[in-house]
Design an enzyme around this catalytic site. Structure first.
Site, PDB file in Angstrom:
ATOM      1  N   TRP A 128       0.846  -1.214   0.000  1.00 28.93           N
ATOM      2  CA  TRP A 128       0.000   0.000   0.000  1.00 28.93           C
ATOM      3  C   TRP A 128       0.875   1.255   0.000  1.00 28.93           C
ATOM      4  O   TRP A 128       0.579   2.220  -0.688  1.00 28.93           O
ATOM      5  CB  TRP A 128      -0.965   0.000   1.183  1.00 28.93           C
ATOM      6  CG  TRP A 128      -2.026  -1.061   1.078  1.00 28.93           C
ATOM      7  CD1 TRP A 128      -2.218  -2.118   1.915  1.00 28.93           C
ATOM      8  CD2 TRP A 128      -3.033  -1.183   0.055  1.00 28.93           C
ATOM      9  NE1 TRP A 128      -3.270  -2.878   1.474  1.00 28.93           N
ATOM     10  CE2 TRP A 128      -3.789  -2.334   0.355  1.00 28.93           C
ATOM     11  CE3 TRP A 128      -3.363  -0.429  -1.079  1.00 28.93           C
ATOM     12  CZ2 TRP A 128      -4.872  -2.758  -0.440  1.00 28.93           C
ATOM     13  CZ3 TRP A 128      -4.433  -0.845  -1.872  1.00 28.93           C
ATOM     14  CH2 TRP A 128      -5.168  -1.989  -1.550  1.00 28.93           C
ATOM     15  N   LYS A 185     -12.269  -1.620   6.826  1.00 27.55           N
ATOM     16  CA  LYS A 185     -11.631  -2.556   7.746  1.00 27.55           C
ATOM     17  C   LYS A 185     -12.123  -2.354   9.179  1.00 27.55           C
ATOM     18  O   LYS A 185     -12.569  -3.292   9.806  1.00 27.55           O
ATOM     19  CB  LYS A 185     -10.110  -2.432   7.656  1.00 27.55           C
ATOM     20  CG  LYS A 185      -9.582  -3.158   6.421  1.00 27.55           C
ATOM     21  CD  LYS A 185      -8.676  -2.352   5.572  1.00 27.55           C
ATOM     22  CE  LYS A 185      -8.440  -3.063   4.235  1.00 27.55           C
ATOM     23  NZ  LYS A 185      -7.661  -2.279   3.313  1.00 27.55           N
ATOM     24  N   ASP A 189      -1.617   6.760   6.396  1.00 29.46           N
ATOM     25  CA  ASP A 189      -2.644   5.841   5.902  1.00 29.46           C
ATOM     26  C   ASP A 189      -2.908   4.853   7.031  1.00 29.46           C
ATOM     27  O   ASP A 189      -2.116   3.956   7.291  1.00 29.46           O
ATOM     28  CB  ASP A 189      -2.137   5.119   4.647  1.00 29.46           C
ATOM     29  CG  ASP A 189      -3.102   4.026   4.173  1.00 29.46           C
ATOM     30  OD1 ASP A 189      -4.169   3.855   4.790  1.00 29.46           O
ATOM     31  OD2 ASP A 189      -2.776   3.353   3.173  1.00 29.46           O
TER      32      ASP A 189
END
Ligand SMILES: *Cc1c(COP(=O)(O)O)cnc(C)c1O
Length: 361
Positions: free
Chosen positions: A103, A196, A172
């Site tokens: 990511w 999530k 993030d």
């Protein structure tokens, strides 16, 4: 109704059952309005109350300081990968990125479209199984970006990386936001895809300091400017109303659980059980460096791909779903976000124990 099973999916992931049950009712009629939550105008009084509750709970739970905005934006975390540099990085500037997983790499790729990127550290040499302790920042970075929890590799920063005074820290936090206490004042921006720990996919929660909102250019598309969403209270266009609704319910549930400190303790206890077992197991081995282990995604292998597949198949048959690891790590991954019940971990542990005894060499 079909019985619910234990869902170890990395995302979209398990949500609290009381939230789903409430949503089921509110889909037909939000409160006593006679109109379902999906059908309400985003400008209606009923929906504005939903929005204000979600925003207010977000601020309350994370003690968000007054000089920060909480925005609910579309396009998930991946849109933030480019929206952040588009607003904060110009051609002649450098942004520093801590690369601790794929990511982070995706975020780097987007930032390079707008300016220079300095890779301040990189743990790809060992397949991202650790968090580098050495970080080499550039002279005057526009901001420093890191990924607090590496969903795929099962590593997590124990605390924020240090940045020089005046340099905005951008995080993030898609897979560990609100899983433990967070000091927002240390950050310029914290953002997370909601799917999530917070709610449905497609939405990002962005907590951003006011001066960074103002700093962005005005000659980029209107929807790409943070000021647009800040000025319009995330209602410049039709916001992701259902996402905001579910987020509000999840945050209320989180508050009822005792807030972030209590949630952090529960998450410690949940992941701790798994790691304690893994540390003494003769069959299953954790893949992440001990000091960098994630409380959200627990990754482990047997060292034998066929045995891994056999274990996953048996677990699935026993009602433990989503345990297959990401293809770049292999083996197993137990994603155990806030809403994942401890009973599911106990069931996984008893299965692992049985499997280990069966396959003891
Ligand atoms: C899942 C995830 C993303 C991607 O989120 P999208 O909402 O699908 O764009 C980004 N970063 C991290 C750390 C993630 O876990």
């Amino acid at each position: 109704m079909t019985e619910r099973i234990y869902n170890f999916s990395a995302g979209p992931a398990a949500l609290p059952l009381p939230v789903l049950e409430q949503a089921q009712q509110d889909l037909i009629s939000l409160g006593d309005t006679g109109i379902g939550v999906l059908e309400h105008s985003h400008r209606s009084k009923a929906f504005l109350a939903v929005y204000e509750q979600a925003e207010g709970l977000c601020r309350e739970i994370a003690s968000v300081p007054d000089n920060y905005k909480v925005l609910f934006l579309q396009g998930g975390a991946s849109t933030q990968f480019f929206m952040i540099p588009m607003n904060l990085l110009s051609k002649d500037q450098t942004a520093d990125y801590l690369v601790t997983g794929s990511w982070s790499k995706k975020a780097v790729k987007e930032a390079k479209l707008f300016g220079n990127v300095n890779i301040a550290c990189n743990s790809e040499d060992k397949n991202f199984s650790y968090i580098p302790s050495e970080v080499a920042l550039s002279e005057q970075p526009a901001y420093v970006h890191f990924t607090s929890n590496n969903t795929i590799y099962g590593t997590e920063f124990a605390s924020e990386p240090e940045v020089p005074a005046g340099v905005p820290l951008v995080c993030d936090a898609s897979s560990d936001i609100f899983s433990r206490p967070i000091d927002i004042s240390k950050y310029g921006i914290v953002y997370a895809g909601a799917q999530k720990n917070l709610g449905p996919s497609g939405m990002a929660v962005v907590i951003i300091r006011d001066d960074l909102i103002e700093q962005g250019p005005t000659d980029i598309p209107t929807m790409m400017q943070y000021r647009t969403h800040s000025e319009a209270g995330s209602m410049f266009n039709t916001p992701p109303t259902f996402g905001i609704y579910v987020l509000g319910r999840v945050l209320q549930w989180l508050k009822d659980q005792g807030g972030l400190a209590a949630m952090g303790q529960k998450n410690q206890a949940k992941a701790g059980k798994l790691y304690d077992y893994l540390d003494q197991s003769q069959l299953f081995k954790p893949t992440a460096a001990k000091q960098d282990r994630s409380l959200m995604n627990v990754t482990f292998v047997t060292g034998d791909a066929d045995l891994d597949a056999k274990f996953i198949a048996q677990a699935t048959a026993a009602g433990l779903d989503g345990l297959k690891g990401h293809r770049s790590v292999g083996g197993m991954r137990a994603s155990i976000y806030n809403a994942f019940p401890e009973a599911g971990i106990d069931k996984l542990l008893s299965m692992m124990n049985e499997f280990e005894q069966e396959h003891a060499s």
